[in-house]
Every structure is written in C-alpha cells, then in structure tokens.
Design a protein around this motif. Structure first.
Motif, PDB file in Angstrom:
ATOM      1  N   TYR A 227       0.850  -1.194   0.000  1.00  0.00           N
ATOM      2  CA  TYR A 227       0.000   0.000   0.000  1.00  0.00           C
ATOM      3  C   TYR A 227       0.880   1.236   0.000  1.00  0.00           C
ATOM      4  N   GLN A 228       0.247   2.382   0.017  1.00  0.00           N
ATOM      5  CA  GLN A 228       0.960   3.649   0.051  1.00  0.00           C
ATOM      6  C   GLN A 228       0.667   4.364   1.367  1.00  0.00           C
ATOM      7  N   VAL A 229       1.649   5.123   1.822  1.00  0.00           N
ATOM      8  CA  VAL A 229       1.472   5.918   3.028  1.00  0.00           C
ATOM      9  C   VAL A 229       1.784   7.378   2.725  1.00  0.00           C
ATOM     10  N   VAL A 230       1.288   8.232   3.580  1.00  0.00           N
ATOM     11  CA  VAL A 230       1.599   9.651   3.537  1.00  0.00           C
ATOM     12  C   VAL A 230       2.105  10.015   4.934  1.00  0.00           C
ATOM     13  N   PHE A 231       3.102  10.866   4.987  1.00  0.00           N
ATOM     14  CA  PHE A 231       3.637  11.297   6.269  1.00  0.00           C
ATOM     15  C   PHE A 231       2.998  12.601   6.693  1.00  0.00           C
ATOM     16  N   GLY A 232       2.952  12.784   7.996  1.00  0.00           N
ATOM     17  CA  GLY A 232       2.348  14.002   8.490  1.00  0.00           C
ATOM     18  C   GLY A 232       2.673  14.255   9.941  1.00  0.00           C
ATOM     19  N   LEU A 233       2.234  15.412  10.391  1.00  0.00           N
ATOM     20  CA  LEU A 233       2.355  15.791  11.793  1.00  0.00           C
ATOM     21  C   LEU A 233       1.010  15.545  12.451  1.00  0.00           C
ATOM     22  N   TRP A 234       1.020  14.819  13.554  1.00  0.00           N
ATOM     23  CA  TRP A 234      -0.190  14.459  14.295  1.00  0.00           C
ATOM     24  C   TRP A 234      -0.198  15.214  15.610  1.00  0.00           C
ATOM     25  N   VAL A 235      -1.346  15.687  16.036  1.00  0.00           N
ATOM     26  CA  VAL A 235      -1.474  16.455  17.277  1.00  0.00           C
ATOM     27  C   VAL A 235      -2.664  15.941  18.073  1.00  0.00           C
ATOM     28  N   SER A 236      -2.681  16.294  19.357  1.00  0.00           N
ATOM     29  CA  SER A 236      -3.874  16.011  20.170  1.00  0.00           C
ATOM     30  C   SER A 236      -4.476  17.308  20.695  1.00  0.00           C
ATOM     31  N   ASN A 237      -3.846  18.420  20.400  1.00  0.00           N
ATOM     32  CA  ASN A 237      -4.337  19.738  20.806  1.00  0.00           C
ATOM     33  C   ASN A 237      -4.997  20.401  19.597  1.00  0.00           C
ATOM     34  N   PRO A 238      -6.333  20.535  19.600  1.00  0.00           N
ATOM     35  CA  PRO A 238      -7.020  21.087  18.432  1.00  0.00           C
ATOM     36  C   PRO A 238      -6.736  22.566  18.179  1.00  0.00           C
ATOM     37  N   ALA A 239      -6.106  23.235  19.130  1.00  0.00           N
ATOM     38  CA  ALA A 239      -5.803  24.655  18.963  1.00  0.00           C
ATOM     39  C   ALA A 239      -4.592  24.886  18.060  1.00  0.00           C
ATOM     40  N   LEU A 240      -3.782  23.833  17.830  1.00  0.00           N
ATOM     41  CA  LEU A 240      -2.593  23.994  16.996  1.00  0.00           C
ATOM     42  C   LEU A 240      -2.978  24.071  15.525  1.00  0.00           C
ATOM     43  N   ASN A 241      -2.282  24.943  14.794  1.00  0.00           N
ATOM     44  CA  ASN A 241      -2.586  25.151  13.387  1.00  0.00           C
ATOM     45  C   ASN A 241      -1.285  25.374  12.636  1.00  0.00           C
TER      46      ASN A 241
ATOM     47  N   MET B  88       3.212   9.966  24.492  1.00  0.00           N
ATOM     48  CA  MET B  88       3.852  11.255  24.757  1.00  0.00           C
ATOM     49  C   MET B  88       2.995  12.409  24.243  1.00  0.00           C
ATOM     50  N   LEU B  89       2.394  12.211  23.090  1.00  0.00           N
ATOM     51  CA  LEU B  89       1.524  13.237  22.511  1.00  0.00           C
ATOM     52  C   LEU B  89       0.312  13.470  23.404  1.00  0.00           C
ATOM     53  N   LEU B  90      -0.322  12.409  23.842  1.00  0.00           N
ATOM     54  CA  LEU B  90      -1.522  12.517  24.678  1.00  0.00           C
ATOM     55  C   LEU B  90      -1.212  13.074  26.067  1.00  0.00           C
ATOM     56  N   ALA B  91       0.002  12.829  26.561  1.00  0.00           N
ATOM     57  CA  ALA B  91       0.394  13.339  27.880  1.00  0.00           C
ATOM     58  C   ALA B  91       0.836  14.798  27.814  1.00  0.00           C
ATOM     59  N   GLY B  92       0.914  15.359  26.612  1.00  0.00           N
ATOM     60  CA  GLY B  92       1.328  16.751  26.470  1.00  0.00           C
ATOM     61  C   GLY B  92       2.823  16.967  26.591  1.00  0.00           C
ATOM     62  N   ARG B  93       3.600  15.898  26.516  1.00  0.00           N
ATOM     63  CA  ARG B  93       5.055  16.035  26.609  1.00  0.00           C
ATOM     64  C   ARG B  93       5.657  16.578  25.321  1.00  0.00           C
ATOM     65  N   VAL B  94       4.918  16.435  24.216  1.00  0.00           N
ATOM     66  CA  VAL B  94       5.321  17.005  22.922  1.00  0.00           C
ATOM     67  C   VAL B  94       4.088  17.626  22.276  1.00  0.00           C
ATOM     68  N   ASP B  95       4.335  18.487  21.310  1.00  0.00           N
ATOM     69  CA  ASP B  95       3.233  19.142  20.609  1.00  0.00           C
ATOM     70  C   ASP B  95       2.793  18.374  19.375  1.00  0.00           C
ATOM     71  N   PHE B  96       3.741  17.680  18.728  1.00  0.00           N
ATOM     72  CA  PHE B  96       3.387  16.918  17.528  1.00  0.00           C
ATOM     73  C   PHE B  96       4.211  15.645  17.444  1.00  0.00           C
ATOM     74  N   TYR B  97       3.671  14.721  16.662  1.00  0.00           N
ATOM     75  CA  TYR B  97       4.326  13.442  16.389  1.00  0.00           C
ATOM     76  C   TYR B  97       4.346  13.273  14.877  1.00  0.00           C
ATOM     77  N   CYS B  98       5.530  13.146  14.285  1.00  0.00           N
ATOM     78  CA  CYS B  98       5.663  12.934  12.847  1.00  0.00           C
ATOM     79  C   CYS B  98       5.692  11.431  12.589  1.00  0.00           C
ATOM     80  N   GLU B  99       4.791  10.987  11.705  1.00  0.00           N
ATOM     81  CA  GLU B  99       4.649   9.550  11.456  1.00  0.00           C
ATOM     82  C   GLU B  99       3.807   9.337  10.211  1.00  0.00           C
ATOM     83  N   SER B 100       3.829   8.126   9.684  1.00  0.00           N
ATOM     84  CA  SER B 100       2.973   7.790   8.545  1.00  0.00           C
ATOM     85  C   SER B 100       1.531   7.618   9.015  1.00  0.00           C
TER      86      SER B 100
END
Length: 198
Positions: free
Chosen positions: A49-63, A111-123
């Motif tokens: 299959y194919q993947v796309v990479f991106g930045l994932w967040v749990s804080n909806p205020a980030l843009n 780590m993302l859900l605990a607020g230790r980071v703002d984003f997680y880069c992953e497929s």
C-alpha cells in the motif's frame, strides 16, 4: 501462497538488523529504495500500500499551513526512530532540544496525549494502526495537523534465502488488490503476534 508466517512488531532498527542477518525471513513494509542499502534482502515488486507522512497532534488549537512554518512555532516534536522521512524533513528545521525520537508508535502517541510534545511525525498507516490498540480505544483527540509530500509505496522485503518467493508473492498481492481483498484487510485492526496464512 500456503506459507505459514508469524507476524511480530519490532523497533525499526532492530528489525532491519534481524532481516539483514536472516534472523527473520522478511519485512512487510519498506520503501522502494531500501534495497539499495540492504543487499541481503530482496524487494517484492508489488507494493502492499501507500502511506503519507504528516504531523499528528492532540491539541485542536494547533494550526500549521506549511511544513516550512514549523521552525517559527516553538513546538516540540518527536518521530519514530528509523522513519527517515520524518527525521530528514524535521532535523534541519528544529534544533535538537525541540526534536527527539521514540522507538514505537505507541510511545509516540502516549507522549503526545500526555502533552510532553506538541506533535508526532509519522505515517498515516502507523498512527491509525496504533489507534486500534486497546489502550487507545477511546482516544478521539489525535488528528492529523498537516499531511505532506507525495504518497510513498511500501513493499514487502524477503531475506535472499527466500528470493524464489518474491515473484509469487508479487502476483498474489496484485490479485488480492484486484479482488479488493487487500483493501478489506487494511480496514481491519492489525492484531499482532499471531499466526496468519498468506
């Protein structure tokens, strides 16, 4: 193919070493060019299959509109070790104290859900598969902030001792795609550490 196989999830770097040495028989998903640096492994020419990479967040205020704007944010981020796309894209943009790596998607999500980071880069595939795990069953806050780049085809690889299976496996994957079977499997949560038949 009628070949029994055991599927195990391992950290990316360890899996590479084990696949190169023949300690494991193959890997499911690596990029096309992976073969250039790993002569002990044979690429199955039909991608899964194919993947796309991106930045994932749990804080909806980030843009964020463009990846290039990340440097000006002051955000802290992580990526999974061995995911060269994220490492290469982010290392030049963020200083070392704002970017680190983790060994698994599960740790990245924790780590993302605990607020230790703002984003997680992953497929997209790795994040969506991890979100199927029981510990994330009720998590709805993890969302893609920015998907970037062209889709990347991921191929299975086999240790060269199984090179004769590569062509047959490519034919089976092509047929599974034509029948819609592979897409149906992709929509089902991945259950790890089980025996399967291909």
């Amino acid at each position: 193919l009628g070949v029994a196989l055991e599927v195990t999830l391992l950290p990316t770097a360890r899996m590479t070493a084990m696949a190169d040495s023949g300690e494991v028989d193959g890997q499911f998903v690596r990029v096309f060019a992976y073969a250039d640096a790993h002569p002990e492994q044979v690429r199955v020419e039909e991608p899964i299959y194919q993947v796309v990479f991106g930045l994932w967040v749990s804080n909806p205020a980030l843009n964020l509109s463009r990846l290039e704007d990340l440097a000006a944010t002051g955000w802290r981020g992580i990526y999974r070790r061995g995911v060269e796309q994220c490492k290469n894209d982010l290392s030049g943009m963020l200083p070392g104290d704002r970017l680190s790596s983790v060994s698994t998607p599960e740790l990245g999500l924790r780590m993302l859900l605990a607020g230790r980071v703002d984003f997680y880069c992953e497929s997209d595939a790795a994040v969506l598969n991890a979100l199927y795990l029981p510990e994330f069953k009720n998590v709805t806050s993890v969302q893609p902030l920015l998907m970037y780049g062209d889709p990347i085809a991921l191929h299975p690889y086999l240790h060269k001792k199984h090179a004769e299976l590569a062509g047959r496996m490519a034919a089976v994957l092509k047929q599974m795609k034509a029948d819609g079977l592979l897409e149906r499997f992709r929509r089902v949560p991945i259950i790890l550490d089980h025996l399967a038949r291909v």
